[in-house]
Scaffold this motif. Structure first.
Motif, PDB file in Angstrom:
ATOM      1  N   PHE A  38       0.831  -1.195   0.000  1.00 44.98           N
ATOM      2  CA  PHE A  38       0.000   0.000   0.000  1.00 44.98           C
ATOM      3  C   PHE A  38       0.872   1.254   0.000  1.00 44.98           C
ATOM      4  N   ASP A  39       1.927   1.258   0.806  1.00 45.67           N
ATOM      5  CA  ASP A  39       2.847   2.403   0.837  1.00 45.67           C
ATOM      6  C   ASP A  39       3.487   2.619  -0.529  1.00 45.67           C
ATOM      7  N   SER A  40       3.827   1.539  -1.205  1.00 46.57           N
ATOM      8  CA  SER A  40       4.420   1.641  -2.542  1.00 46.57           C
ATOM      9  C   SER A  40       3.431   2.251  -3.536  1.00 46.57           C
ATOM     10  N   ILE A  41       2.178   1.852  -3.457  1.00 38.40           N
ATOM     11  CA  ILE A  41       1.140   2.398  -4.338  1.00 38.40           C
ATOM     12  C   ILE A  41       0.957   3.888  -4.080  1.00 38.40           C
ATOM     13  N   VAL A  42       0.873   4.269  -2.816  1.00 39.97           N
ATOM     14  CA  VAL A  42       0.696   5.676  -2.460  1.00 39.97           C
ATOM     15  C   VAL A  42       1.884   6.511  -2.935  1.00 39.97           C
ATOM     16  N   THR A  43       3.094   6.012  -2.732  1.00 38.77           N
ATOM     17  CA  THR A  43       4.293   6.737  -3.157  1.00 38.77           C
ATOM     18  C   THR A  43       4.313   6.920  -4.667  1.00 38.77           C
ATOM     19  N   THR A  44       3.968   5.893  -5.406  1.00 34.02           N
ATOM     20  CA  THR A  44       3.930   5.980  -6.871  1.00 34.02           C
ATOM     21  C   THR A  44       2.881   6.991  -7.322  1.00 34.02           C
ATOM     22  N   ALA A  45       1.713   6.952  -6.716  1.00 35.75           N
ATOM     23  CA  ALA A  45       0.652   7.906  -7.071  1.00 35.75           C
ATOM     24  C   ALA A  45       1.081   9.329  -6.765  1.00 35.75           C
ATOM     25  N   GLN A  46       1.735   9.545  -5.633  1.00 34.06           N
ATOM     26  CA  GLN A  46       2.208  10.890  -5.293  1.00 34.06           C
ATOM     27  C   GLN A  46       3.209  11.373  -6.327  1.00 34.06           C
ATOM     28  N   ARG A  47       4.125  10.489  -6.745  1.00 33.69           N
ATOM     29  CA  ARG A  47       5.112  10.863  -7.763  1.00 33.69           C
ATOM     30  C   ARG A  47       4.428  11.212  -9.085  1.00 33.69           C
ATOM     31  N   MET A  48       3.425  10.429  -9.457  1.00 29.47           N
ATOM     32  CA  MET A  48       2.745  10.640 -10.738  1.00 29.47           C
ATOM     33  C   MET A  48       1.953  11.948 -10.767  1.00 29.47           C
ATOM     34  N   PHE A  49       1.340  12.311  -9.649  1.00 28.84           N
ATOM     35  CA  PHE A  49       0.437  13.451  -9.644  1.00 28.84           C
ATOM     36  C   PHE A  49       1.070  14.737  -9.124  1.00 28.84           C
ATOM     37  N   ARG A  50       2.258  14.668  -8.576  1.00 34.13           N
ATOM     38  CA  ARG A  50       2.902  15.864  -8.033  1.00 34.13           C
ATOM     39  C   ARG A  50       3.200  16.894  -9.112  1.00 34.13           C
ATOM     40  N   ALA A  51       3.847  16.478 -10.198  1.00 34.65           N
ATOM     41  CA  ALA A  51       4.215  17.415 -11.254  1.00 34.65           C
ATOM     42  C   ALA A  51       2.982  18.067 -11.895  1.00 34.65           C
ATOM     43  N   PRO A  52       1.944  17.292 -12.278  1.00 37.71           N
ATOM     44  CA  PRO A  52       0.749  17.949 -12.834  1.00 37.71           C
ATOM     45  C   PRO A  52       0.076  18.884 -11.829  1.00 37.71           C
ATOM     46  N   HIS A  53       0.041  18.494 -10.567  1.00 40.00           N
ATOM     47  CA  HIS A  53      -0.568  19.347  -9.548  1.00 40.00           C
ATOM     48  C   HIS A  53       0.199  20.663  -9.425  1.00 40.00           C
ATOM     49  N   LEU A  54       1.521  20.582  -9.430  1.00 39.50           N
ATOM     50  CA  LEU A  54       2.334  21.800  -9.348  1.00 39.50           C
ATOM     51  C   LEU A  54       2.136  22.683 -10.574  1.00 39.50           C
ATOM     52  N   ARG A  55       2.056  22.076 -11.781  1.00 39.65           N
ATOM     53  CA  ARG A  55       1.823  22.856 -13.003  1.00 39.65           C
ATOM     54  C   ARG A  55       0.480  23.565 -12.945  1.00 39.65           C
ATOM     55  N   ILE A  56      -0.546  22.842 -12.514  1.00 37.34           N
ATOM     56  CA  ILE A  56      -1.885  23.444 -12.429  1.00 37.34           C
ATOM     57  C   ILE A  56      -1.887  24.585 -11.424  1.00 37.34           C
ATOM     58  N   THR A  57      -1.264  24.363 -10.271  1.00 42.28           N
ATOM     59  CA  THR A  57      -1.195  25.402  -9.241  1.00 42.28           C
ATOM     60  C   THR A  57      -0.439  26.621  -9.747  1.00 42.28           C
ATOM     61  N   ASP A  58       0.713  26.398 -10.388  1.00 41.42           N
ATOM     62  CA  ASP A  58       1.498  27.514 -10.927  1.00 41.42           C
ATOM     63  C   ASP A  58       0.735  28.260 -12.012  1.00 41.42           C
ATOM     64  N   ASN A  59       0.054  27.519 -12.888  1.00 43.13           N
ATOM     65  CA  ASN A  59      -0.711  28.172 -13.954  1.00 43.13           C
ATOM     66  C   ASN A  59      -1.888  28.962 -13.393  1.00 43.13           C
ATOM     67  N   ALA A  60      -2.534  28.451 -12.365  1.00 44.82           N
ATOM     68  CA  ALA A  60      -3.640  29.186 -11.737  1.00 44.82           C
ATOM     69  C   ALA A  60      -3.122  30.473 -11.103  1.00 44.82           C
ATOM     70  N   ARG A  61      -1.967  30.389 -10.464  1.00 44.44           N
ATOM     71  CA  ARG A  61      -1.352  31.585  -9.868  1.00 44.44           C
ATOM     72  C   ARG A  61      -0.964  32.588 -10.962  1.00 44.44           C
ATOM     73  N   HIS A  62      -0.388  32.095 -12.050  1.00 38.98           N
ATOM     74  CA  HIS A  62       0.022  32.960 -13.158  1.00 38.98           C
ATOM     75  C   HIS A  62      -1.201  33.646 -13.768  1.00 38.98           C
ATOM     76  N   LEU A  63      -2.277  32.899 -13.963  1.00 40.73           N
ATOM     77  CA  LEU A  63      -3.501  33.475 -14.518  1.00 40.73           C
ATOM     78  C   LEU A  63      -4.039  34.578 -13.620  1.00 40.73           C
ATOM     79  N   ALA A  64      -4.040  34.337 -12.321  1.00 41.28           N
ATOM     80  CA  ALA A  64      -4.529  35.368 -11.383  1.00 41.28           C
ATOM     81  C   ALA A  64      -3.654  36.612 -11.451  1.00 41.28           C
ATOM     82  N   GLN A  65      -2.340  36.441 -11.572  1.00 39.14           N
ATOM     83  CA  GLN A  65      -1.445  37.596 -11.693  1.00 39.14           C
ATOM     84  C   GLN A  65      -1.698  38.329 -13.007  1.00 39.14           C
ATOM     85  N   TRP A  66      -1.901  37.581 -14.085  1.00 36.01           N
ATOM     86  CA  TRP A  66      -2.176  38.195 -15.388  1.00 36.01           C
ATOM     87  C   TRP A  66      -3.474  39.004 -15.330  1.00 36.01           C
TER      88      TRP A  66
END
Length: 126
Positions: A38-66
């Motif tokens: 279970f820990d291995s599954i959770v770690t893999t999922a976190q790795r897979m979704f971290r980069a897209p989550h960060l991109r979405i968060t950064d883009n939302a912040r950029h849009l608000a600044q724009w």
């Protein structure tokens, strides 16, 4: 509930007998993951979704600044903000710099988004 129904005089003998029988819970057919699995599954999922989550968060912040006017008009940061605004308004990213602007996005921004203009800002969005 069974106790209440058994006391009801309107209950037939067959129904009373069926209610009196104990019903066993079915045995579980599924097996849980071991803690390490279970820990291995959770770690893999976190790795897979971290980069897209960060991109979405950064883009939302950029849009608000724009939207607040934080970027000088015409610069790369402003163009990315315009592209993100178009995406937020229409649900589609401009992808053909030669096409007419049906979504209301500027030709400069379309070129920037598609990577055929002065930069390749679109590559960082997806």
């Amino acid at each position: 509930m069974r106790g209440l129904l058994l006391d009801d005089p309107r209950l037939s003998a067959a129904a009373r007998e069926a209610l009196a029988r104990r019903v066993l819970s079915p045995t579980a057919k599924e097996v849980s993951f071991q803690d390490a699995e279970f820990d291995s599954i959770v770690t893999t999922a976190q790795r897979m979704f971290r980069a897209p989550h960060l991109r979405i968060t950064d883009n939302a912040r950029h849009l608000a600044q724009w939207q607040s006017g934080a970027f000088p008009r015409g610069g790369e940061a402003w163009l990315l903000g315009e592209a993100l605004d178009c995406l937020a308004r229409t649900g589609e990213a401009p992808h053909d710099p030669g096409a007419a602007s049906a979504a209301g996005c500027s030709p400069a921004m379309r070129g920037c988004w598609a990577g055929s203009g002065p930069s390749t800002l679109g590559n960082g969005c997806f």
